[in-house]
Design an enzyme around this catalytic site. Structure first.
Site, PDB file in Angstrom:
ATOM      1  N   ASP A   1      -7.906  -5.284  -0.034  1.00 46.49           N
ATOM      2  CA  ASP A   1      -8.387  -6.091  -1.152  1.00 46.49           C
ATOM      3  C   ASP A   1      -8.078  -7.578  -0.995  1.00 46.49           C
ATOM      4  OD1 ASP A   1      -9.718  -4.224  -2.676  1.00 46.49           O
ATOM      5  OD2 ASP A   1      -7.853  -3.447  -3.507  1.00 46.49           O
TER       6      ASP A   1
ATOM      7  N   HIS B   1       0.849  -1.191   0.000  1.00 47.69           N
ATOM      8  CA  HIS B   1       0.000   0.000   0.000  1.00 47.69           C
ATOM      9  C   HIS B   1       0.886   1.242   0.000  1.00 47.69           C
ATOM     10  CE1 HIS B   1      -3.216   2.768   1.015  1.00 47.69           C
ATOM     11  NE2 HIS B   1      -4.027   1.802   0.587  1.00 47.69           N
TER      12      HIS B   1
HETATM   13  N1  CMC Z   1       4.020  -7.449  -4.996  1.00 46.91           N
HETATM   14  C1  CMC Z   1       5.349  -7.399  -5.204  1.00 46.91           C
HETATM   15  N2  CMC Z   1       6.113  -6.304  -4.996  1.00 46.91           N
HETATM   16  C2  CMC Z   1       5.486  -5.208  -4.565  1.00 46.91           C
HETATM   17  C3  CMC Z   1       4.095  -5.181  -4.314  1.00 46.91           C
HETATM   18  C4  CMC Z   1       3.356  -6.360  -4.544  1.00 46.91           C
HETATM   19  N3  CMC Z   1       2.039  -6.389  -4.332  1.00 46.91           N
HETATM   20  N4  CMC Z   1       3.754  -3.941  -3.903  1.00 46.91           N
HETATM   21  C5  CMC Z   1       4.871  -3.216  -3.885  1.00 46.91           C
HETATM   22  N5  CMC Z   1       5.924  -3.981  -4.271  1.00 46.91           N
HETATM   23  C6  CMC Z   1       7.335  -3.573  -4.332  1.00 46.91           C
HETATM   24  C7  CMC Z   1       7.629  -2.727  -5.547  1.00 46.91           C
HETATM   25  O1  CMC Z   1       8.019  -3.538  -6.645  1.00 46.91           O
HETATM   26  C8  CMC Z   1       8.737  -1.848  -5.046  1.00 46.91           C
HETATM   27  O2  CMC Z   1       9.909  -2.615  -5.039  1.00 46.91           O
HETATM   28  P1  CMC Z   1      11.361  -1.916  -5.288  1.00 46.91           P
HETATM   29  O3  CMC Z   1      11.545  -0.975  -4.138  1.00 46.91           O
HETATM   30  O4  CMC Z   1      12.320  -3.040  -5.312  1.00 46.91           O
HETATM   31  O5  CMC Z   1      11.249  -1.209  -6.603  1.00 46.91           O
HETATM   32  C9  CMC Z   1       8.369  -1.590  -3.577  1.00 46.91           C
HETATM   33  O6  CMC Z   1       7.586  -2.738  -3.194  1.00 46.91           O
HETATM   34  C10 CMC Z   1       7.555  -0.327  -3.356  1.00 46.91           C
HETATM   35  O7  CMC Z   1       6.394  -0.396  -4.183  1.00 46.91           O
HETATM   36  P2  CMC Z   1       5.826   0.790  -5.036  1.00 46.91           P
HETATM   37  O8  CMC Z   1       5.214   0.254  -6.277  1.00 46.91           O
HETATM   38  O9  CMC Z   1       6.865   1.864  -5.176  1.00 46.91           O
HETATM   39  O10 CMC Z   1       4.703   1.312  -4.042  1.00 46.91           O
HETATM   40  P3  CMC Z   1       3.496   2.221  -4.414  1.00 46.91           P
HETATM   41  O11 CMC Z   1       3.159   2.952  -3.186  1.00 46.91           O
HETATM   42  O12 CMC Z   1       3.800   3.023  -5.620  1.00 46.91           O
HETATM   43  O13 CMC Z   1       2.342   1.167  -4.816  1.00 46.91           O
HETATM   44  C11 CMC Z   1       0.542  -0.342  -4.670  1.00 46.91           C
HETATM   45  C12 CMC Z   1       1.318   0.781  -3.971  1.00 46.91           C
HETATM   46  C13 CMC Z   1      -0.714  -0.646  -3.849  1.00 46.91           C
HETATM   47  C14 CMC Z   1       0.114   0.119  -6.069  1.00 46.91           C
HETATM   48  C15 CMC Z   1       1.415  -1.602  -4.767  1.00 46.91           C
HETATM   49  O14 CMC Z   1       1.763  -2.048  -3.476  1.00 46.91           O
HETATM   50  C16 CMC Z   1       0.752  -2.733  -5.565  1.00 46.91           C
HETATM   51  O15 CMC Z   1       0.868  -2.757  -6.771  1.00 46.91           O
HETATM   52  N6  CMC Z   1       0.055  -3.690  -4.865  1.00 46.91           N
HETATM   53  C17 CMC Z   1      -0.682  -4.717  -5.577  1.00 46.91           C
HETATM   54  C18 CMC Z   1      -2.026  -4.183  -6.045  1.00 46.91           C
HETATM   55  C19 CMC Z   1      -2.992  -3.995  -4.909  1.00 46.91           C
HETATM   56  O16 CMC Z   1      -3.168  -4.856  -4.066  1.00 46.91           O
HETATM   57  N7  CMC Z   1      -3.671  -2.848  -4.880  1.00 46.91           N
HETATM   58  C20 CMC Z   1      -4.692  -2.520  -3.889  1.00 46.91           C
HETATM   59  C21 CMC Z   1      -4.251  -1.459  -2.940  1.00 46.91           C
HETATM   60  S1  CMC Z   1      -5.353  -1.326  -1.502  1.00 46.91           S
HETATM   61  C22 CMC Z   1      -6.830  -0.688  -2.158  1.00 46.91           C
HETATM   62  C23 CMC Z   1      -6.669   0.711  -2.567  1.00 46.91           C
HETATM   63  O17 CMC Z   1      -6.713   1.604  -1.717  1.00 46.91           O
HETATM   64  O18 CMC Z   1      -6.493   0.950  -3.773  1.00 46.91           O
END
Ligand code: CMC
Length: 423
Positions: free
Chosen positions: A364, A307
């Protein structure tokens, strides 16, 4: 005394005011930046950018805290109904007994969809994703109820739009499901409460009557409350941005629904179930799924994990996990996907990749499993999220319109394309 931040550009010092929130959050007010320095800020993905002052929802992501208008989410989920929480978000206070009665009454009066609008459903193929249907139909409400909120708006018009949207979105959602399975629409009933009425419209059929179980109704209330707002997330920011052009509320909400649909946002609950089903089918093992999510060459992510704000366990997931256990025991459910989900969670909690990045199950992860227990099909999960998030979108849209001075949302950019060239 007002605290200031100091910024130095080309040996010139600037002082920028620091704005403090009621929970001690601090932000540097850069509104004079471009005018005085010629510079703008660059913050891809808005990871450090506050777009507004807001008094609706408070999140402390490090400590897993979520509150609506000051009330802890745990208390709201346990002790209020979804419509009471919706009222709280939109109007700032929980309703009095009298307000609650009047609000319920108005929701009931506005639960039907204009009969002419029903013909829209015939135009959609039965395979249409219900989120596409929902966004289309919500935008179409602006055609049938064209008392728009424009520059001068009467409270009465806004109040009517609120009950209309909250009530009809549930009817539209249930109808889109009935359309997809080729069954006749079931009209709303005046004697049922919000969630029971939705379950009735979804699952009742002339040949198979549906009795609403109180624990199922409570679970749905809880799910919708937990979805109801989450401050400036992708879809809410979309609603605010689109609404800032002064377009009507229905169209702003339609844009929010589209933003919510994506698998990184509210569409993740559907992806979680697909992922668990794939593991169950033997298409991939739990370990391989985790390894695939860690592989930087692969765009796959472990859906339902991570998240932007929570760097500890999502408080919503905690509540839903408990509710999952309760329903599982009550109905003696033996869903293999639950065991797979628990195994996934356990393994990730011990995996260095997930520990170091503070990736925990989010709302989720368990909401998909719970919706499945309620008998709701997977492509309806983002629709359920949208029904729940609606009061938050409305509250945020209203707050934006009430804020002075009113500004259209319009970020800037740093241009990195070709400099001038000629044909
Ligand atoms: N699986 C694998 N790696 C992950 C995941 C995941 N679900 N989430 C984050 N990471 C990794 C990402 O690759 C990055 O790694 P590195 O530092 O090596 O590059 C690190 O963790 C930080 O992630 P980020 O993408 O920079 O974080 P963000 O804040 O931009 O993204 C997120 C947040 C929710 C989009 C992401 O965690 C994600 O894609 N999760 C899966 C989709 C999901 O479950 N979404 C629902 C969110 S809750 C409902 C809502 O409020 O929308």
């Amino acid at each position: 005394m007002l605290k200031k931040a100091k910024l130095e550009i080309d040996n010139i010092q600037y002082e920028l005011p620091i704005v403090a929130g009621s929970e001690g959050e601090r932000g540097i007010d850069i509104s004079i930046l471009r005018e005085q320095t010629g510079c703008i800020t660059l913050d891809v993905g808005y990871q450090n950018t506050g777009s507004c002052l807001s008094s609706i929802t408070y999140i402390d992501g490090d400590n897993g805290i979520l509150r609506y208008r000051g009330y802890p989410i745990e208390e709201l989920a346990e002790k209020t109904s979804f419509t009471e929480t919706a009222f709280l978000l939109i109007y700032g206070e929980l309703p009095t007994a009298e307000e609650k009665k009047a609000f319920s009454q108005r929701l009931t009066e506005n639960s039907m969809v204009h009969e002419e609008m029903l013909r829209f459903f015939d135009g959609f193929p039965v395979t249409a994703h219900p989120m596409a249907i929902l966004s289309t139909m919500v935008n179409a409400l602006s055609v049938y109820y064209p008392q728009y909120f424009t520059i001068d708006f009467a409270t009465e018009t806004f109040d009517l739009m609120v009950v209309r949207l909250l009530s009809k979105i549930r009817t539209i959602a249930a109808y889109s499901y009935k359309h997809s399975i080729g069954e006749p629409f079931v009209y709303p009933r005046h004697d049922l409460k919000y969630c029971a009425n939705f379950l009735h419209m979804m699952f009742h059929s002339p040949v198979k009557p549906y009795e609403v179980d109180p624990d199922i109704e409570k679970t749905l209330n809880m799910l919708l409350i937990l979805h109801a707002d989450h401050e400036q997330n992708c879809s809410t920011s979309t609603v605010r941005l689109v609404g800032s052009s002064m377009v009507n509320l229905y169209s702003s909400i339609c844009a929010g629904i589209c933003a919510l649909w994506g698998p990184l946002h509210g569409g993740a609950n559907q992806e979680v179930i697909h992922m668990l089903e794939e593991i169950h089918r033997g298409g991939i093992s739990v370990c391989d799924c985790i390894e695939k999510a860690k592989d930087k060459e692969n765009r796959f992510r472990l859906f339902g994990f991570g998240h932007r704000i929570y760097k500890s366990y999502d408080p919503r997931a905690k509540i839903l996990k408990r509710q999952c256990d309760m329903l599982k025991n009550k109905f003696q459910l033996h869903d293999p996907l639950i065991d797979i989900a628990l195994e996934l969670e356990e393994r990730t909690l011990q995996d260095e990749y997930f520990i170091s990045r503070k990736l925990y199950p989010n709302v989720d992860f368990y909401s998909g499993i719970l919706y499945r227990m309620l008998g709701i099909p997977a492509d309806m999960y983002p629709v359920m999220f949208a029904i729940g998030r609606l009061p938050g979108w409305i509250a945020q849209w209203k707050e934006m319109h009430d804020t002075k001075p009113f500004k259209i949302g319009r970020p800037r950019q740093i241009y990195v394309g070709p400099t001038i060239r000629h044909l």
